[in-house]
Design a protein around this motif. Sequence first.
Motif, PDB file in Angstrom:
ATOM      1  N   GLN A  40     -16.707  25.745 -15.450  1.00  0.00           N
ATOM      2  CA  GLN A  40     -17.926  26.489 -15.727  1.00  0.00           C
ATOM      3  C   GLN A  40     -18.688  25.836 -16.886  1.00  0.00           C
ATOM      4  OE1 GLN A  40     -17.200  30.523 -16.944  1.00  0.00           O
ATOM      5  NE2 GLN A  40     -19.181  31.228 -16.153  1.00  0.00           N
ATOM      6  N   LEU A  41     -17.960  25.434 -17.928  1.00  0.00           N
ATOM      7  CA  LEU A  41     -18.569  24.750 -19.071  1.00  0.00           C
ATOM      8  C   LEU A  41     -19.213  23.443 -18.628  1.00  0.00           C
ATOM      9  CD1 LEU A  41     -16.524  25.747 -21.986  1.00  0.00           C
ATOM     10  CD2 LEU A  41     -18.120  23.914 -22.413  1.00  0.00           C
ATOM     11  N   MET A  42     -18.495  22.729 -17.738  1.00  0.00           N
ATOM     12  CA  MET A  42     -18.982  21.451 -17.220  1.00  0.00           C
ATOM     13  C   MET A  42     -20.331  21.665 -16.507  1.00  0.00           C
ATOM     14  SD  MET A  42     -17.058  18.961 -14.466  1.00  0.00           S
ATOM     15  CE  MET A  42     -17.521  19.847 -12.985  1.00  0.00           C
ATOM     16  N   ASP A  43     -20.411  22.708 -15.683  1.00  0.00           N
ATOM     17  CA  ASP A  43     -21.635  22.987 -14.943  1.00  0.00           C
ATOM     18  C   ASP A  43     -22.775  23.441 -15.860  1.00  0.00           C
ATOM     19  OD1 ASP A  43     -20.395  22.309 -12.572  1.00  0.00           O
ATOM     20  OD2 ASP A  43     -19.854  24.381 -12.067  1.00  0.00           O
ATOM     21  N   GLN A  44     -22.445  24.274 -16.850  1.00  0.00           N
ATOM     22  CA  GLN A  44     -23.474  24.791 -17.761  1.00  0.00           C
ATOM     23  C   GLN A  44     -24.160  23.670 -18.538  1.00  0.00           C
ATOM     24  OE1 GLN A  44     -21.450  27.512 -20.323  1.00  0.00           O
ATOM     25  NE2 GLN A  44     -21.588  29.236 -18.884  1.00  0.00           N
ATOM     26  N   HIS A  45     -23.373  22.712 -19.015  1.00  0.00           N
ATOM     27  CA  HIS A  45     -23.917  21.653 -19.857  1.00  0.00           C
ATOM     28  C   HIS A  45     -24.254  20.382 -19.080  1.00  0.00           C
ATOM     29  CE1 HIS A  45     -23.177  23.977 -23.458  1.00  0.00           C
ATOM     30  NE2 HIS A  45     -21.949  24.217 -23.036  1.00  0.00           N
ATOM     31  N   ASN A  46     -24.076  20.436 -17.744  1.00  0.00           N
ATOM     32  CA  ASN A  46     -24.367  19.289 -16.881  1.00  0.00           C
ATOM     33  C   ASN A  46     -23.605  18.038 -17.345  1.00  0.00           C
ATOM     34  OD1 ASN A  46     -25.487  18.064 -14.676  1.00  0.00           O
ATOM     35  ND2 ASN A  46     -27.389  17.522 -15.706  1.00  0.00           N
ATOM     36  N   LEU A  47     -22.292  18.217 -17.590  1.00  0.00           N
ATOM     37  CA  LEU A  47     -21.427  17.129 -18.031  1.00  0.00           C
ATOM     38  C   LEU A  47     -20.331  16.905 -17.007  1.00  0.00           C
ATOM     39  CD1 LEU A  47     -21.098  18.216 -21.762  1.00  0.00           C
ATOM     40  CD2 LEU A  47     -22.446  16.313 -20.899  1.00  0.00           C
ATOM     41  N   LYS A  48     -19.509  15.900 -17.254  1.00  0.00           N
ATOM     42  CA  LYS A  48     -18.388  15.586 -16.367  1.00  0.00           C
ATOM     43  C   LYS A  48     -17.091  15.718 -17.138  1.00  0.00           C
ATOM     44  CE  LYS A  48     -21.013  12.303 -13.563  1.00  0.00           C
ATOM     45  NZ  LYS A  48     -22.335  12.750 -13.889  1.00  0.00           N
ATOM     46  N   LEU A  49     -16.037  16.168 -16.462  1.00  0.00           N
ATOM     47  CA  LEU A  49     -14.719  16.270 -17.085  1.00  0.00           C
ATOM     48  C   LEU A  49     -13.950  14.979 -16.849  1.00  0.00           C
ATOM     49  CD1 LEU A  49     -13.300  19.833 -16.387  1.00  0.00           C
ATOM     50  CD2 LEU A  49     -13.520  18.714 -18.583  1.00  0.00           C
ATOM     51  N   VAL A  50     -13.350  14.465 -17.914  1.00  0.00           N
ATOM     52  CA  VAL A  50     -12.596  13.221 -17.827  1.00  0.00           C
ATOM     53  C   VAL A  50     -11.201  13.461 -18.408  1.00  0.00           C
ATOM     54  CG1 VAL A  50     -12.482  10.829 -18.595  1.00  0.00           C
ATOM     55  CG2 VAL A  50     -14.683  11.840 -18.048  1.00  0.00           C
ATOM     56  N   LEU A  51     -10.179  13.042 -17.665  1.00  0.00           N
ATOM     57  CA  LEU A  51      -8.797  13.174 -18.135  1.00  0.00           C
ATOM     58  C   LEU A  51      -8.530  12.105 -19.184  1.00  0.00           C
ATOM     59  CD1 LEU A  51      -5.955  14.414 -17.835  1.00  0.00           C
ATOM     60  CD2 LEU A  51      -5.541  12.752 -16.030  1.00  0.00           C
ATOM     61  N   ARG A  62     -11.866  15.768 -21.515  1.00  0.00           N
ATOM     62  CA  ARG A  62     -13.046  15.703 -22.381  1.00  0.00           C
ATOM     63  C   ARG A  62     -14.299  15.837 -21.529  1.00  0.00           C
ATOM     64  NH1 ARG A  62     -14.791  11.129 -26.826  1.00  0.00           N
ATOM     65  NH2 ARG A  62     -16.661  12.205 -27.471  1.00  0.00           N
ATOM     66  N   LEU A  63     -15.253  16.587 -22.046  1.00  0.00           N
ATOM     67  CA  LEU A  63     -16.556  16.694 -21.402  1.00  0.00           C
ATOM     68  C   LEU A  63     -17.380  15.491 -21.850  1.00  0.00           C
ATOM     69  CD1 LEU A  63     -17.166  20.480 -22.044  1.00  0.00           C
ATOM     70  CD2 LEU A  63     -16.903  19.418 -19.811  1.00  0.00           C
ATOM     71  N   MET A  64     -17.904  14.735 -20.894  1.00  0.00           N
ATOM     72  CA  MET A  64     -18.659  13.527 -21.216  1.00  0.00           C
ATOM     73  C   MET A  64     -19.894  13.420 -20.344  1.00  0.00           C
ATOM     74  SD  MET A  64     -15.646  10.688 -21.415  1.00  0.00           S
ATOM     75  CE  MET A  64     -15.781   9.775 -22.925  1.00  0.00           C
ATOM     76  N   THR A  65     -20.888  12.716 -20.862  1.00  0.00           N
ATOM     77  CA  THR A  65     -22.066  12.392 -20.057  1.00  0.00           C
ATOM     78  C   THR A  65     -21.730  11.158 -19.228  1.00  0.00           C
ATOM     79  OG1 THR A  65     -22.975  10.932 -21.733  1.00  0.00           O
ATOM     80  CG2 THR A  65     -23.639  13.252 -21.851  1.00  0.00           C
ATOM     81  N   GLY A  66     -22.522  10.876 -18.230  1.00  0.00           N
ATOM     82  CA  GLY A  66     -22.313   9.685 -17.412  1.00  0.00           C
ATOM     83  C   GLY A  66     -22.379   8.416 -18.255  1.00  0.00           C
ATOM     84  N   GLN A  67     -23.286   8.402 -19.233  1.00  0.00           N
ATOM     85  CA  GLN A  67     -23.435   7.242 -20.124  1.00  0.00           C
ATOM     86  C   GLN A  67     -22.172   7.029 -20.951  1.00  0.00           C
ATOM     87  OE1 GLN A  67     -25.887   5.030 -20.271  1.00  0.00           O
ATOM     88  NE2 GLN A  67     -24.936   3.904 -21.935  1.00  0.00           N
ATOM     89  N   GLN A  68     -21.585   8.124 -21.480  1.00  0.00           N
ATOM     90  CA  GLN A  68     -20.359   8.020 -22.272  1.00  0.00           C
ATOM     91  C   GLN A  68     -19.212   7.478 -21.426  1.00  0.00           C
ATOM     92  OE1 GLN A  68     -20.267  12.131 -23.572  1.00  0.00           O
ATOM     93  NE2 GLN A  68     -20.579  11.508 -25.711  1.00  0.00           N
ATOM     94  N   ILE A  69     -19.130   7.938 -20.182  1.00  0.00           N
ATOM     95  CA  ILE A  69     -18.078   7.464 -19.282  1.00  0.00           C
ATOM     96  C   ILE A  69     -18.242   5.969 -19.037  1.00  0.00           C
ATOM     97  CG2 ILE A  69     -17.176   7.591 -16.915  1.00  0.00           C
ATOM     98  CD1 ILE A  69     -17.863  10.586 -16.974  1.00  0.00           C
TER      99      ILE A  69
END
Length: 129
Positions: A40-51, A62-69
Motif C-alpha cells: 500500500q505504501l509502495m502504491d501511495q508514493h509511486n515507488l518500487k519495493l526492492v529486496l 527498501r522503497l526506491m524510485t526507478g532512478q535509484q534502482i
Amino acid sequence: APKSKTQFGSVGRRIPYRIVHVINQDGESLGHMHRAEALQLMDQHNLKLVLLRENEDPPVYRLMTGQQIHEEQLRRAEKKKASPKPGVVQKELSLSSTIAKNDLETKTKQIAQWIEKKYHVKVTIRQAK
C-alpha cells in the motif's frame, strides 16, 4: 523456502514473506510491517519495493524510485567488474611443430597478451606426421 534473488531490482507485488522490515527511499527505517501495508505504501508514493537483505528476520525491503534502482544496479555492476575473479585463469594453446613463421608470430603475440593479463599459459607442441 523462497528462491534467493540473484539480480538487484524491483520485486513487484510478489513478496513471499508476511512480515517485512521496510526502509523508505531516504534510508530511514519504517519498522516491521505486513506485506499488504508495504504494498500500500509502495502504491501511495509511486515507488518500487526492492529486496536488500533476505537472510535477516524479517527480510529487509527498501522503497526506491526507478532512478535509484538503476543507479544501484550500475554501482553493483562496477563493483563486480572491479573485484578480482576467484581462481587463476589458465589458457591453453596447441601448436604443430610445422607451424608457419607468420602463424607462430601471431600465436606468440597472443601468448604475450595473456601473460600481461596475468593468465597462466600452457603451450603444447604436437609433432608433425
